[in-house]
Design a protein around this motif. Structure first.
Motif, PDB file in Angstrom:
ATOM      1  N   UNK A   1       0.828  -1.084   0.089  1.00  0.00           N
ATOM      2  CA  UNK A   1       0.006   0.036  -0.087  1.00  0.00           C
ATOM      3  C   UNK A   1       0.903   1.156  -0.058  1.00  0.00           C
ATOM      4  N   UNK A   2       0.394   2.135  -0.838  1.00  0.00           N
ATOM      5  CA  UNK A   2       1.036   3.541  -0.786  1.00  0.00           C
ATOM      6  C   UNK A   2       0.754   4.477   0.505  1.00  0.00           C
ATOM      7  N   UNK A   3       1.596   4.743   1.311  1.00  0.00           N
ATOM      8  CA  UNK A   3       1.367   5.399   2.464  1.00  0.00           C
ATOM      9  C   UNK A   3       2.191   6.784   2.612  1.00  0.00           C
ATOM     10  N   UNK A   4       1.420   7.974   2.803  1.00  0.00           N
ATOM     11  CA  UNK A   4       2.159   9.302   2.878  1.00  0.00           C
ATOM     12  C   UNK A   4       3.354   9.119   3.841  1.00  0.00           C
ATOM     13  N   UNK A   5       4.443   9.839   3.182  1.00  0.00           N
ATOM     14  CA  UNK A   5       5.769   9.565   3.825  1.00  0.00           C
ATOM     15  C   UNK A   5       5.737  10.630   5.125  1.00  0.00           C
ATOM     16  N   UNK A   6       4.942  11.725   5.266  1.00  0.00           N
ATOM     17  CA  UNK A   6       4.837  12.621   6.219  1.00  0.00           C
ATOM     18  C   UNK A   6       4.072  11.521   7.363  1.00  0.00           C
ATOM     19  N   UNK A   7       3.051  10.867   6.948  1.00  0.00           N
ATOM     20  CA  UNK A   7       2.513  10.042   8.077  1.00  0.00           C
ATOM     21  C   UNK A   7       3.301   9.127   8.719  1.00  0.00           C
ATOM     22  N   UNK A   8       4.121   8.363   7.736  1.00  0.00           N
ATOM     23  CA  UNK A   8       5.226   7.376   8.406  1.00  0.00           C
ATOM     24  C   UNK A   8       6.107   8.000   9.091  1.00  0.00           C
ATOM     25  N   UNK A   9       6.463   9.199   8.946  1.00  0.00           N
ATOM     26  CA  UNK A   9       7.687   9.636   9.724  1.00  0.00           C
ATOM     27  C   UNK A   9       6.897  10.009  11.224  1.00  0.00           C
ATOM     28  N   UNK A  10       5.752  10.627  11.248  1.00  0.00           N
ATOM     29  CA  UNK A  10       5.156  11.048  12.311  1.00  0.00           C
ATOM     30  C   UNK A  10       4.680   9.765  13.386  1.00  0.00           C
ATOM     31  N   UNK A  11       4.372   8.672  12.592  1.00  0.00           N
ATOM     32  CA  UNK A  11       4.053   7.569  13.282  1.00  0.00           C
ATOM     33  C   UNK A  11       5.130   6.723  14.016  1.00  0.00           C
ATOM     34  N   UNK A  12       6.272   6.677  13.204  1.00  0.00           N
ATOM     35  CA  UNK A  12       7.469   6.060  13.748  1.00  0.00           C
ATOM     36  C   UNK A  12       8.001   6.681  14.714  1.00  0.00           C
ATOM     37  N   UNK A  13       7.948   8.433  14.693  1.00  0.00           N
ATOM     38  CA  UNK A  13       8.594   9.165  15.770  1.00  0.00           C
ATOM     39  C   UNK A  13       7.849   8.927  17.067  1.00  0.00           C
TER      40      UNK A  13
END
Length: 256
Positions: free
Chosen positions: A156-168
């Motif tokens: 699935x394509x997932x917004x990179x800004x969202x991934x960064x925030x979730x990882x953080x």
């Protein structure tokens, strides 16, 4: 707790080799634990165009049909990710390229169809930080592409800004996390035609006001939505800036 610097890089910085080199030069100078999350949407758009695949965006978010999913998988997980990893290795920084499917890092569910059908776009369900933390402890730098999986074989394509925030947010239980959204501008601007009209500090009330009057729009919206969410969950600092100002902490700082 130890410090962890998480850099999300996107926009023209990733697409232009000179600006990418400048970013990587700055990134390797950051001391301590670090992670790099990248986008690559412009490259995906360019390659899709060459293949005759139309790009559709809504409020800075990509509509991802089957053909576009193939393109973003090739571009994000392959071309962009490996160029960054190779660039870091050349600078003596031991890096590994990952998607959300690797190590079962990020699982997601396909976004349900409401007013808009986003196609094969993933909303994050779970972040598995255990292996990520093991890599960090071994001084390996994870380079994360904006792809997730549904644990049933579907990417699935997932917004990179969202991934960064979730990882953080996930890693904030283990580190003092500093999240930098890094792109070609010096920060969030009051006037898109004036690169020096930086909003140095942005709270949620001011953000809503700027959003309503159109000062903040398009791709900046998911960046800020995710940044404020990360702050609320416990990330120490969220800064929106460019590669040149990463080290000195200049840009737009998000405050609650």
């Amino acid at each position: 707790m130890n410090r962890l610097t998480l850099i999300k890089v996107g926009g023209k910085v990733v697409e232009n080799q000179d600006s990418l080199n400048a970013l990587l030069d700055q990134f390797v100078r950051i001391s301590g634990n670090k992670i790099l999350v990248h986008g690559g949407g412009r490259t995906a758009t360019d390659i899709a165009g060459k293949l005759g695949i139309e790009t559709e965006m809504v409020d800075g978010r990509r509509i991802t049909g089957e053909s576009m999913l193939d393109v973003v998988t090739m571009v994000y997980g392959g071309l962009v990710n490996k160029k960054i990893v190779a660039g870091l290795q050349a600078r003596g920084c031991n890096a590994i390229g990952l998607s959300g499917a690797d190590l079962n890092l990020i699982s997601a569910k396909k976004r349900p169809v409401k007013e808009i059908d986003y196609g094969f776009v993933g909303d994050i369900v779970d972040v598995n930080s255990r292996e990520l933390r093991m890599l960090i402890e071994e001084n390996v730098v994870p380079v994360v592409a904006p792809l997730t999986h549904d644990e049933r074989g579907q990417l699935l394509n997932t917004n990179a800004d969202t991934i960064a925030a979730e990882l953080a947010a996930e890693l904030a239980d283990y580190f003092n996390v500093y999240l930098f959204y890094c792109f070609e501008k010096k920060g969030v601007l009051r006037d898109q035609n004036d690169d020096n009209s930086i909003i140095h500090e942005l709270d949620t009330a001011l953000y809503r006001e700027y959003q309503q009057n159109g000062v903040i729009n398009a791709g900046m919206i998911p960046k800020l939505d995710n940044g404020f969410r990360a702050k609320r969950i416990g990330v120490k600092e969220v800064l929106i800036t460019n590669p040149e100002n990463m080290a000195n902490g200049r840009g737009t700082r998000l405050v609650l």
